[in-house]
Design an enzyme around this catalytic site. Structure first.
Site, PDB file in Angstrom:
ATOM      1  N   CYS A 129      45.634 -34.098  58.848  1.00 53.12           N
ATOM      2  CA  CYS A 129      46.905 -34.552  58.271  1.00 53.12           C
ATOM      3  C   CYS A 129      47.357 -35.870  58.882  1.00 53.12           C
ATOM      4  O   CYS A 129      47.974 -36.688  58.207  1.00 53.12           O
ATOM      5  CB  CYS A 129      47.979 -33.488  58.469  1.00 53.12           C
ATOM      6  N   GLU A 156      54.566 -28.013  58.945  1.00 54.83           N
ATOM      7  CA  GLU A 156      53.816 -29.268  59.075  1.00 54.83           C
ATOM      8  C   GLU A 156      52.841 -29.294  57.920  1.00 54.83           C
ATOM      9  O   GLU A 156      51.885 -28.523  57.883  1.00 54.83           O
ATOM     10  CB  GLU A 156      53.093 -29.329  60.424  1.00 54.83           C
TER      11      GLU A 156
END
Length: 461
Positions: free
Chosen positions: A268, A234
């Site tokens: 993020c 990720e």
């Protein structure tokens, strides 16, 4: 980077740690391997009891560990407490649901007969020791969303946390041990990033997961590929937040502020690119800019603070470079954009308009409270702008038109589409991205199965 707690609110070094030597690393790798041999055979009920106990302890420790997180990386302390509560919730969710998520699967009887079998099934078995390389921005949550499913699946974990959150990393190891997990079930490795490659090459490590920067992801994926080991990555995100004419514009602008500055903008999945239809662009821009200006920036331990300092001096410098590059390229600064005087690594909530494709901030992730505004003539242009990014983690769309929702869900290049709300992770829903935001999924049933050996069991007639 030294392994140390440095308070980002004032730059003061509070605690430093020596990296583990080779002898200690070897001891921990042996322990992980040995522990897995027995832990893999434990019942779901036993694993769930331990994980629920860890959740209870985390609830008891919430105020204390929140202050530690805030001191180490600067998030507002109220958000830190919420993060701890979210982790306890995820532990309990996996403790409850793991048995059904990993239950044996029975193929259709017609397919079993067609294969020539008397019966067949698919079983999920644990892989072994998994290396987790985790970032500082959500120092508890990023780890727990790996550890909870991994432990419930019967794996054991070794954590290489970011070097600026060592106290949080050590707390996590202690938490699982206090809950009753064997020492080898979850271990924190106090090591620098340079030691990751060798550990990943060790045959006792069966898989790896990384949340972090694109360069770090490339390095881990490259080594894992050479060693033929499973990875989940990720990486960065530059999520679009699209507002169409039918939307509740005032509500969208209000949520947009939170979506951009959550965790001091260092997330993020924070919305970063705000793509607004021309018909409502001026109204949204006014409301959104007002909201960004009104945020209280200050000491993250103050209960009223909404935006604290960035986690590192280098992180602030990187963000400044992106803003300055955009300004030189002709972007308009609607608010913020100037480093404040005084101690700490603060940067004000900032809104930029008039962006061009040649500007670095158009294609790079702005990891801090800086928002970019884009005007779209219609839905087609909104989709084009949204997809004009190397990243594809999540997305947000605001519209009341069902046909527009269908179009966005079909065409946006992202791991998630959140309609009339902001992106937020939840243990029941898969989380991850496409393009340079990484691959694989965390959370939900998809996440717990990432580090399982999916085994076909076939019995002859």
């Amino acid at each position: 980077m030294p392994i140390a707690t440095v308070n980002p609110a004032n730059g003061e070094t509070l605690k430093t740690y020596e990296a583990m030597d080779e002898e200690e690393l070897e001891r921990r790798l042996r322990l992980a391997e040995a522990t897995f041999r027995t832990y893999r055979t434990t019942a779901f009920a036993d694993r769930a009891r331990l994980l629920n106990r860890a959740a209870d302890l985390l609830d008891e420790d919430r105020a204390e560990i929140a202050r530690v997180m805030t001191t180490e990386m600067g998030k507002p302390v109220r958000q830190a407490r919420a993060e701890a509560a979210k982790c306890a919730k995820a532990m309990r969710w996996y403790a409850e649901h793991a048995p059904e998520l990993l239950a044996d699967e029975r193929p259709a009887e017609s397919d079993v007969k067609d294969s020539g079998a008397s019966h067949a099934l698919v079983r999920y078995r644990p892989l072994g020791p998994v290396l987790a390389v985790m970032p500082w921005n959500f120092p508890l949550w990023q780890v727990v969303r790996f550890a909870a499913p991994a432990l419930m699946a019967g794996n054991v974990g070794l954590l290489k946390h970011a070097s600026n959150v060592p106290q949080t990393a050590l707390y996590l190891e202690d938490l699982f041990h206090r809950a009753g997990f064997s020492e080898g079930c979850f271990q924190t490795l106090l090591i620098g990033s340079g030691a990751v490659d060798e550990i990943l090459r060790d045959e006792r490590i069966k898989a790896a997961t990384l949340t972090g920067s694109e360069p770090a992801g490339r390095a881990v994926a490259s080594t894992a590929g050479q060693m033929v080991k499973k990875t989940v990555l990720e990486l960065g995100g530059s999520d679009p937040f699209v507002v169409m004419p039918s939307a509740d514009v005032d509500r969208a602008a209000e949520v947009a502020v939170t979506a951009r500055v959550q965790n001091n903008g260092q997330s993020c999945i924070a919305a970063k690119r705000f793509i607004v239809h021309s018909d409502v662009y001026d109204r949204f821009t006014e409301r959104f800019t007002e909201g960004m200006k009104a945020l209280k920036v200050g000491d993250p331990l103050d209960e009223e603070t909404q935006v604290g300092p960035l986690a590192s001096e280098q992180g602030r410098a990187d963000l400044e470079e992106l803003v300055d590059d955009a300004r030189r390229g002709g972007a308009t600064v609607l608010c913020g954009g100037e480093r404040p005087d005084g101690p700490g690594w603060y940067y004000p909530p900032t809104v930029l308009a008039g962006l061009g494709r040649e500007m670095r901030i158009h294609r790079e992730e702005a990891f801090g409270p800086v928002a970019t505004l884009y005007r779209a003539a219609d839905l087609d242009e909104a989709v084009l702008i949204a997809n004009d990014s190397p990243f594809g983690l999540s997305s947000n769309v605001w519209t009341r038109e069902a046909a527009e929702v269908d179009r966005f869900v079909r065409d946006l290049e992202a791991g998630g589409v959140y309609v009339n709300g902001m992106t937020a992770s939840h243990p029941a829903f898969p989380f991850g991205g496409v393009k340079r935001s990484g691959y694989g999924r965390e959370l939900s049933g998809h996440g717990i199965r990432e580090f399982c050996n999916i085994t076909t069991v076939w019995h002859g007639a």
